[in-house]
Design an enzyme around this catalytic site. Structure first.
Site, PDB file in Angstrom:
ATOM      1  N   GLY A  90      -7.110  -1.062  -5.712  1.00  0.00           N
ATOM      2  CA  GLY A  90      -6.076  -0.047  -5.966  1.00  0.00           C
ATOM      3  C   GLY A  90      -5.513   0.479  -4.669  1.00  0.00           C
ATOM      4  O   GLY A  90      -5.682  -0.146  -3.615  1.00  0.00           O
ATOM      5  N   ASN A  91      -4.824   1.601  -4.720  1.00  0.00           N
ATOM      6  CA  ASN A  91      -4.324   2.222  -3.491  1.00  0.00           C
ATOM      7  C   ASN A  91      -4.280   3.735  -3.682  1.00  0.00           C
ATOM      8  O   ASN A  91      -4.586   4.237  -4.754  1.00  0.00           O
ATOM      9  CB  ASN A  91      -2.953   1.642  -3.115  1.00  0.00           C
ATOM     10  CG  ASN A  91      -1.927   1.851  -4.213  1.00  0.00           C
ATOM     11  OD1 ASN A  91      -1.587   2.972  -4.555  1.00  0.00           O
ATOM     12  ND2 ASN A  91      -1.458   0.743  -4.805  1.00  0.00           N
ATOM     13  N   HIS A  92      -3.872   4.446  -2.624  1.00  0.00           N
ATOM     14  CA  HIS A  92      -3.963   5.916  -2.647  1.00  0.00           C
ATOM     15  C   HIS A  92      -2.766   6.613  -3.292  1.00  0.00           C
ATOM     16  O   HIS A  92      -2.652   7.831  -3.198  1.00  0.00           O
ATOM     17  CB  HIS A  92      -4.119   6.443  -1.221  1.00  0.00           C
ATOM     18  CG  HIS A  92      -5.430   6.089  -0.601  1.00  0.00           C
ATOM     19  ND1 HIS A  92      -6.620   6.513  -1.108  1.00  0.00           N
ATOM     20  CD2 HIS A  92      -5.726   5.312   0.476  1.00  0.00           C
ATOM     21  CE1 HIS A  92      -7.613   6.043  -0.365  1.00  0.00           C
ATOM     22  NE2 HIS A  92      -7.093   5.299   0.600  1.00  0.00           N
TER      23      HIS A  92
END
Ligand code: CTP
Length: 400
Positions: free
Chosen positions: A208-210
């Site tokens: 995923g990412n932030h």
């Protein structure tokens, strides 16, 4: 412009309550119908008689029967209003609104109201700057409410700083601008992608990412407040929507996001691709939790379809596609390349080299590139204000 508008004014306990008298006068002069709810502490700063005389309506402040022997119906008042304006809004009421407390008539009405809410804070400078107040104001903005900036000047405490309630003339100008802007996107179908995507590795892990989804959420609220019918296709994130004009479609992976967009794109007038979509996904996610084994491991990834680029291929001449580019180097060059490659009409660039821009913060600093106009550079602002700038540019584009 304000003729016939029904404004419900909430007045809280603050020295700035004396400005409510002028505020009511200006609203009535502009053609508004004004009804007033006061908290009990507001009555120690200005009398209900003054405000009822100016508003030409009874002023209410408790659940008890009013002078006419009627029960105060907070639901009816909330539904009556075209706008609930809370001015002055004290730190106490702001905190209670942010957390859904309901221990007076003003708060019960707030929780029942379906109309747009505008808040003009007024308090001492240290209260205004306190992290708790700042957080509460952000929460109220995340509900889609418009929070007016407090002004700088001398405060009741004798201190000088930010915390003075905006002047009544400024508040009326903001109310006017709210109603004049409202219709700019009426009848428009807007699709927004937001947040991260999670690409499954096994039943408990993902890539995923932030991305927080805050930029897409702010765009959804801004578009909805201007009359658009919004479909927000959002990856995982911790927020909910309280607007009849926004439909939230929850997805997890890039593939799910693609399908949700594909299903709706042909009926869309404006598509805004604000999601941070994972470029790759594991080729074959494990059915069971992967057990720790050797000293290293490799996960084979395969490219996800580019949602924005796919929709760029399908775009008709009446549709507008807006993209985002978050870059760390050669920012302008990369943004211009993506603008052309994905057939965007506008692209919003934010650079991680700018302090306060990016994923996990509440601010952003953007430049907007267009196929046929010079780039527009903007200052560092809250994501809500950035959303308003983007929406203004989209409006310019569709009316050009
Ligand atoms: N985008 C998309 N689907 C993807 C990847 C990106 O819709 N699979 C959209 C994003 O929402 C954004 C724009 O394309 O509006 C640019 O995203 P970005 O990640 O910056 O672009 P990439 O083409 O993935 O380029 P990079 O190599 O910089 O990651």
């Amino acid at each position: 412009m304000l003729k016939g508008k029904k404004i419900l004014l909430g007045v809280c306990g603050s020295i700035a309550a004396y400005k409510s008298a002028l505020l009511i006068r200006l609203l009535v002069k502009a053609g508004c119908e004004v009804r007033v709810i006061m908290t009990s502490s507001a009555k120690t700063f200005i009398t209900p008689l003054t405000l009822s005389t100016l508003s030409k309506n009874p002023v209410v402040s408790s659940f008890e029967k009013n002078d006419q022997g009627q029960w105060e119906n907070h639901v009816e008042m909330g539904l009556w209003a075209d706008m609930f304006l809370i001015a002055p809004a004290s730190a106490n009421t702001i905190a209670k609104m942010a957390h859904g407390l309901c221990d007076n008539l003003l708060l019960a009405t707030y929780l029942s109201a379906k109309c747009p809410v505008m808040i003009a804070p007024a308090m001492d400078l240290d209260m205004y700057k306190h992290p708790a107040t700042l957080q509460n104001l952000k929460t109220l903005q995340s509900f889609g409410h418009q929070v007016l900036d407090a002004e700088h000047g001398e405060l009741a405490s004798g201190l000088v700083g930010e915390g003075r309630m905006a002047e009544p003339e400024e508040i009326v100008a903001q109310v006017e601008s709210h109603f004049s802007k409202k219709k700019r996107f009426e009848g428009k179908q807007v699709l927004i992608t937001a947040g991260p995507t999670y690409e499954k590795i096994d039943p408990v892990r993902f890539i995923g990412n932030h991305s927080s989804g805050k930029m897409g959420l702010a765009l959804a609220h801004t578009m909805a407040s201007e009359g658009a019918d919004v479909e927000l296709i959002a990856g995982p994130g911790n927020y909910s929507i309280d607007s009849d004009s926004i439909t939230l479609i929850r997805v997890s992976s890039a593939d799910e996001m693609l399908h949700a967009v594909e299903e709706r794109y042909s009926k869309t007038d404006i598509a805004i691709f604000a999601a941070a979509v994972a470029d790759y996904r594991p080729v074959s996610p494990a059915e069971e939790k992967i057990k720790k084994a050797g000293e290293s491991m490799t996960i084979e990834l395969v490219k996800n379809k580019d949602i924005a680029a796919e929709m760029g291929k399908r775009k008709s001449k009446n549709q507008i596609n807006v993209g985002f580019a978050l870059e760390t180097e050669k920012e302008e060059q990369h943004a211009q390349e993506k603008l052309a490659k994905k057939n965007f009409d506008l692209i919003v660039l934010n650079s991680l080299n700018d302090n306060g821009a990016g994923f996990s913060v509440d601010t952003n600093k953007i430049t907007i590139f267009s196929v046929d106009q010079k780039p527009k550079h903007f200052e560092l602002k809250s994501k809500q204000k950035v959303a308003e700038d983007i929406v203004d540019c989209i409006h310019e584009k569709i009316t050009a």
